[in-house]
Design an enzyme around this catalytic site. Structure first.
Site, PDB file in Angstrom:
ATOM      1  N   TYR A 178       0.838  -1.204   0.000  1.00  0.00           N
ATOM      2  CA  TYR A 178       0.000   0.000   0.000  1.00  0.00           C
ATOM      3  C   TYR A 178       0.875   1.257   0.000  1.00  0.00           C
ATOM      4  O   TYR A 178       0.659   2.182  -0.787  1.00  0.00           O
ATOM      5  CB  TYR A 178      -0.919  -0.012   1.225  1.00  0.00           C
ATOM      6  CG  TYR A 178      -1.874   1.160   1.292  1.00  0.00           C
ATOM      7  CD1 TYR A 178      -2.994   1.205   0.475  1.00  0.00           C
ATOM      8  CD2 TYR A 178      -1.649   2.221   2.166  1.00  0.00           C
ATOM      9  CE1 TYR A 178      -3.873   2.280   0.530  1.00  0.00           C
ATOM     10  CE2 TYR A 178      -2.525   3.295   2.226  1.00  0.00           C
ATOM     11  CZ  TYR A 178      -3.631   3.321   1.409  1.00  0.00           C
ATOM     12  OH  TYR A 178      -4.493   4.388   1.467  1.00  0.00           O
ATOM     13  N   LYS A 200       1.000   4.245  -2.780  1.00  0.00           N
ATOM     14  CA  LYS A 200       0.622   5.621  -2.455  1.00  0.00           C
ATOM     15  C   LYS A 200       1.805   6.571  -2.626  1.00  0.00           C
ATOM     16  O   LYS A 200       1.639   7.748  -2.965  1.00  0.00           O
ATOM     17  CB  LYS A 200       0.033   5.691  -1.041  1.00  0.00           C
ATOM     18  CG  LYS A 200      -1.355   5.056  -0.952  1.00  0.00           C
ATOM     19  CD  LYS A 200      -2.345   5.715  -1.930  1.00  0.00           C
ATOM     20  CE  LYS A 200      -3.769   5.215  -1.779  1.00  0.00           C
ATOM     21  NZ  LYS A 200      -4.707   5.891  -2.704  1.00  0.00           N
ATOM     22  N   THR A 222     -13.411   4.574   7.543  1.00  0.00           N
ATOM     23  CA  THR A 222     -14.172   4.245   6.336  1.00  0.00           C
ATOM     24  C   THR A 222     -14.200   2.725   6.192  1.00  0.00           C
ATOM     25  O   THR A 222     -13.456   2.015   6.871  1.00  0.00           O
ATOM     26  CB  THR A 222     -13.486   4.806   5.073  1.00  0.00           C
ATOM     27  OG1 THR A 222     -12.233   4.114   4.900  1.00  0.00           O
ATOM     28  CG2 THR A 222     -13.246   6.294   5.172  1.00  0.00           C
TER      29      THR A 222
END
Lengths: 255, 186
Positions: A157, A161, A194
């Site tokens: 990840y 990013k 989220t």
């Protein structure tokens, strides 16, 4: 009443939940006509209905952001149904936590396809669409605090990013040479509560409290805070802002 | 629409050249802030804006006394404003926002270390004050132009200040908002 993005057309990827959903709603409240894209048609229909209920304008377009053909269809439908594109919010992303040693090539390829290739296509096709309008535009890339610092168990990840951070800077420099000009900035959220986070760690109050306690502001990040930052980066208040990394993380990265 | 029951928010501006001060004051007024005349006399505040000033001077042309006067003077002024402003924000209660403008000189950079000193002053304050809901952020304006244009005018810097003191940046603290037409991206 005229909003900050009155009548401007904006594409928001990953608008079916989390940061994308709150962003689509806020932009619509500020007068934007929003093309909400994502993979889940039911969630997409729900977002469009929410926006319509608040008096806004939005459509849903099914979208796998790693596919150029899908992107072309998103842009075509947006231009046909809403008008020329002012902005793109490249928000859709994937996340998983797994130690480096256990991360497979397939794991890496999957997250790369969404977070990097999807973001790349979003800028490239976004530039093309904005250029057709003959007016300036703005693109917001949703990177992550993990595109600036490391996080154990998030090698893949963080790598993707970090790639978005670099992609944004170069795109900003190229966008500044376009006529008319297109601004490109990256947003770096900290821990935002989220489905992306709860899907990995579970949706429990104790964990939310632990994340809040570990954040200098002592609160958990909410999608609407990110929507506010994205609105700033899209709108005229940031007319002289391009190529920046805007970190909105409750102070985590300042430590 | 302004709710008549909404209490007036108070802001104070410390330092800054007149054009920038005026642009920030006008924008804050448009955002519904009342401005305190004198920071040191303000008993209660919601927002503090510290406008440090850059100075272009070559290394060869800078005496120790010059260095101390500008570098030390500006950094200390920011520190004193921060202490006094934060006391007033605490007195008001309910959190607040501080913005530190840290400008570069652009050329003849013997004082450019000031920018980093101000950045870290703000970040340290952000970490210390976060638990009280007091946010501290940095605005980094460009010196001159960048790939996008001729550089921000005072009104453009003021727009970023307005974002950093407003509820729209509720989760932002210890952050840099760069307003430089892309100069630092290259």
């Amino acid at each position: 009443m005229s909003g900050a993005l009155q009548d401007r057309v904006v594409i928001v990827t990953g608008a079916t939940k989390g940061i994308g959903r709150e962003t689509a709603r806020l932009l619509a409240r500020e007068g934007a006509k929003v093309a909400c894209t994502g993979r889940n048609r039911d969630d997409g229909a729900a977002v469009v209905a929410e926006i319509a209920a608040e008096g806004g304008t939005a459509i849903f377009i099914p979208h796998d952001i790693a596919r150029e053909a899908d992107w072309r269809e998103v842009v075509r439908r947006t231009e046909t149904e809403l008008g020329g594109v002012y902005g793109v919010v490249n928000n859709a992303g994937a996340f998983f936590v797994k130690p480096l040693a256990e991360t497979t090539e397939a794991d890496f390829q999957d997250i790369y396809d969404i977070n990097v290739q999807g973001a790349f296509l979003g800028v490239k096709l976004g530039f093309e669409a904005i250029a057709r309008t003959g007016s300036p535009g703005a693109i917001v890339m949703v990177s992550s605090l993990m595109g600036q610092v490391g996080f154990p168990g998030a090698t893949a990840y963080c790598a993707t990013k970090g790639a978005v951070t670099g992609l944004t800077k170069t795109a900003a420099l190229e966008g500044a040479t376009m006529t008319p000009k297109v601004r490109v900035n990256s947003l770096h959220p900290g821990v935002i509560w989220t489905p992306m986070i709860t899907g990995q760690f579970g949706d429990d109050q104790a964990l939310q409290d632990a994340f809040a306690a570990d954040t200098p502001l002592k609160i958990i990040g909410l999608p609407r805070y990110m929507a506010d930052a994205i609105l700033f980066l899209l709108g005229d208040d940031s007319a002289h802002v391009t190529g920046i990394e805007l970190t909105v993380d409750g102070g985590r990265g300042a430590d | 629409m302004q709710d008549t029951a909404t209490p007036v928010r108070l802001a104070a501006i410390s330092g800054g050249d007149p054009a920038l001060r005026e642009a920030v004051a006008l924008r804050l007024a448009a955002e519904g802030f009342a401005l305190a005349d004198d920071l040191t006399a303000a008993a209660a505040l919601d927002a503090l804006i510290i406008l440090a000033e850059a100075k272009a001077q070559s290394f060869a042309g800078t005496s120790t006394a010059d260095f101390s006067a500008h570098m030390g003077g500006q950094l200390k002024a920011a520190f004193v404003a921060l202490q006094s402003g934060v006391a007033a924000i605490r007195a008001k209660g309910g959190g607040g926002a501080v913005v530190v403008l840290a400008p570069p000189a652009g050329a003849n950079r013997s004082f450019d270390g000031l920018q980093q000193g101000l950045r870290l002053l703000a970040k340290s304050a952000a970490l210390e004050l976060g638990a009280e809901g007091i946010r501290v952020n940095v605005i980094l304006p460009g010196a001159g132009g960048g790939p996008l244009g001729e550089g921000p005018a005072p009104v453009d810097v003021a727009a970023s200040v307005a974002f950093a003191v407003s509820e729209r940046s509720h989760f932002m603290t210890g952050a840099d908002v760069v307003v430089d037409d892309g100069r630092m991206a290259a």
